[in-house]
Scaffold this active site. Structure first.
Site, short mmCIF file in Angstrom:
data_model
loop_
_atom_site.label_atom_id
_atom_site.label_comp_id
_atom_site.label_asym_id
_atom_site.label_seq_id
_atom_site.Cartn_x
_atom_site.Cartn_y
_atom_site.Cartn_z
N ASP A 130 15.02 -14.17 -1.88
CA ASP A 130 13.70 -14.43 -2.47
C ASP A 130 13.65 -15.52 -3.54
OD1 ASP A 130 10.95 -13.92 -2.65
OD2 ASP A 130 11.21 -12.53 -4.30
N CYS A 190 -5.91 -4.52 6.90
CA CYS A 190 -5.38 -5.19 5.72
C CYS A 190 -6.38 -6.20 5.17
CB CYS A 190 -4.04 -5.87 6.03
SG CYS A 190 -4.10 -7.15 7.31
N CYS A 194 -8.79 -5.97 1.06
CA CYS A 194 -8.65 -6.88 -0.08
C CYS A 194 -9.98 -7.04 -0.81
CB CYS A 194 -8.16 -8.25 0.40
SG CYS A 194 -7.97 -9.44 -0.96
N CYS A 237 -0.09 -5.85 -6.36
CA CYS A 237 -1.15 -5.15 -5.64
C CYS A 237 -0.59 -4.70 -4.30
CB CYS A 237 -2.36 -6.06 -5.43
SG CYS A 237 -3.70 -5.33 -4.46
N CYS A 244 -2.04 -0.78 6.20
CA CYS A 244 -1.50 -1.04 7.54
C CYS A 244 -1.20 0.26 8.29
CB CYS A 244 -0.21 -1.86 7.43
SG CYS A 244 0.50 -2.27 9.05
#
Length: 341
Positions: A130, A190, A194, A237, A244
Site C-alpha cells: 500500500d 454500494c 454513499c 468510512c 456489498c
C-alpha cells in the site's frame, strides 16, 4: 515452472496467516495506465498529488521492477466481528483503523513469506503493502483474488469486502492463476449507500467527495456543503463496503491485532474533541489514525459534533472556537452554529 513450489507457497502463505494467495504476472494489467490517466485528467484524485507522481510505475507494474516475472498477491482478512450502528453522539471509525496499523502487520508477514521463498527456490524478491506505486487492486483481480466492484474496491467471493492486499514481486517464474471476473451484475448497493455522491458512475470514484478521503487525506477545511453529509464519520468510512451483498461470505478476522479496540467502536465525541496533541499521540500510538495528526482528527470530530443534533455538545465545540489550529477553530464555529440552528 515448479508446480510443487507454487502449492507449497500457497500453503506457507496460509500458515503465515494470509487468507488467500494467488499469482499473476507484472504485465497482466495493461488497462491500468489508461484508467489512471483518465482518473487524473478528471481531477478525481483531489489533493493526492502522489498519485500523479511516477505514473510510469503506477500505471505499469512491469516497469516498477523489469526483472520481476511473477507477482504473488496476498489477501489479509480484517473482517469485523459485527457492523453495528453508532449513536450520533459518538464517532464512527472505519473498521480497518480500530486497532493496529495494518501496514506493520502485513509487511512483517510478507517479509517472512519472501524469506521462505528465497530459501526454497532462490531468486530475488521485493515486498509491497500500500505504500509504493503498485496498482494492487488490478493485480489482485488479475491474480484471481477478487474483482474491482462498482465502488472500485476489490470484492472476493470468499472474503467479501473486508481484506487488505499485499504483494511479493519475484524474479521466479510461477504459474499464474485465472483472473477473476466481475460478479456485481445489476447490483448498485454500494453506489446507493454513499451519502456524498462520490461515484460519478459505476466503477468510477471522485475522491474529492469520498468521506474516507475527506477525513484522512484532505488537509484544511472541508467544503461546507459536504460537511453535513459526512455524518459522524471521524476516520474513514465503511458505507460502500458494508453494503456489498458478498459480505454474507465474510468472516471475522482471526488476527487479534485487527479486533476492534473497545474505545474505538463508538468513542464519545466529547472525549475525542478534548484531546490535545500529547493525548492524541498517546491514544493512537500504533494506530493508523495517528498519521493524520491531532488537528485533522479533531476537525473531523467537530464536523461530527455539528451533525449530532446533540445540544449537550455545544459547550464541547465552544471550547475550541479559539483553538490554535485555524482549521479546528473553523470546524468548532461551524459545529456551534449548526447545533444552534
Amino acid at each position: 515452472m515448479d508446480d510443487d513450489l507454487k502449492s507449497r507457497l500457497v500453503a506457507q502463505a496460509q500458515a503465515e496467516g494470509f487468507a488467500m494467495a494467488r499469482v499473476c504476472r507484472p504485465w497482466d494489467v495493461p488497462q491500468v495506465m489508461d484508467d489512471l490517466r483518465g482518473f487524473l485528467a478528471e481531477g478525481y484524485h483531489g489533493t493526492m498529488g502522489w498519485l500523479a507522481d511516477r505514473v510510469h510505475w503506477r500505471g505499469d507494474p512491469a516497469a516498477l521492477w523489469p526483472e520481476a516475472r511473477s507477482v504473488i498477491m496476498l489477501a489479509e482478512n480484517y473482517g469485523p466481528e459485527m457492523v453495528a450502528d453508532v449513536p450520533d453522539s459518538a464517532g464512527s471509525v472505519s473498521v480497518y483503523a480500530r486497532n493496529r496499523d495494518y501496514h506493520d502487520v502485513v509487511k512483517k508477514r510478507l517479509k517472512r513469506l519472501a524469506r521462505w521463498l528465497i530459501a526454497e527456490a532462490g531468486g530475488e524478491v521485493k515486498v509491497f503493502v500500500d505504500t509504493a506505486p503498485v496498482p494492487e487492486k488490478p493485480l489482485g483481480q488479475a491474480a484471481g483474488i477478487g474483482w474491482q466492484g462498482k465502488h472500485t474496491n476489490l470484492v472476493s467471493r470468499e472474503l467479501g469486502s473486508w481484506f487488505f492486499l499485499g504483494s511479493v514481486f519475484t524474479t521466479l517464474e510461477l504459474e499464474p492463476d485465472t483472473p477473476e471476473v466481475d460478479h456485481c451484475g445489476s447490483c448498485r448497493a454500494c453506489l446507493d449507500a454513499c451519502p456524498t455522491g462520490a461515484f460519478p458512475a459505476p466503477y468510477r470514484i471522485d475522491a474529492r467527495r469520498c468521506i474516507s478521503y475527506l477525513t484522512i487525506e484532505h488537509k484544511g477545511p472541508v467544503d461546507e456543503d459536504l460537511r453535513p453529509l459526512m455524518g459522524n464519520w471521524i476516520y474513514g468510512c465503511d458505507l460502500c463496503l458494508a453494503a456489498c451483498p458478498w459480505n454474507k461470505f465474510a468472516t471475522a478476522a482471526q488476527e487479534i491485532k485487527y479486533h476492534s479496540r473497545a474505545d474505538l467502536i463508538a468513542p464519545p465525541l466529547a472525549e475525542l474533541a478534548a484531546l490535545d496533541d500529547a493525548a492524541f499521540r498517546e491514544k493512537f500510538s500504533g494506530s493508523p489514525i495517528k498519521r493524520i495528526g491531532r488537528g485533522r482528527f479533531v476537525r473531523n470530530v467537530l464536523y461530527a459534533v455539528g451533525n449530532s443534533q446533540d445540544l449537550a455538545l455545544i459547550p464541547v465545540a465552544e471550547a475550541l472556537v479559539e483553538d490554535d489550529d485555524p482549521v479546528v477553530a473553523d470546524a468548532a464555529r461551524w459545529a456551534v452554529g449548526r447545533l444552534r440552528g
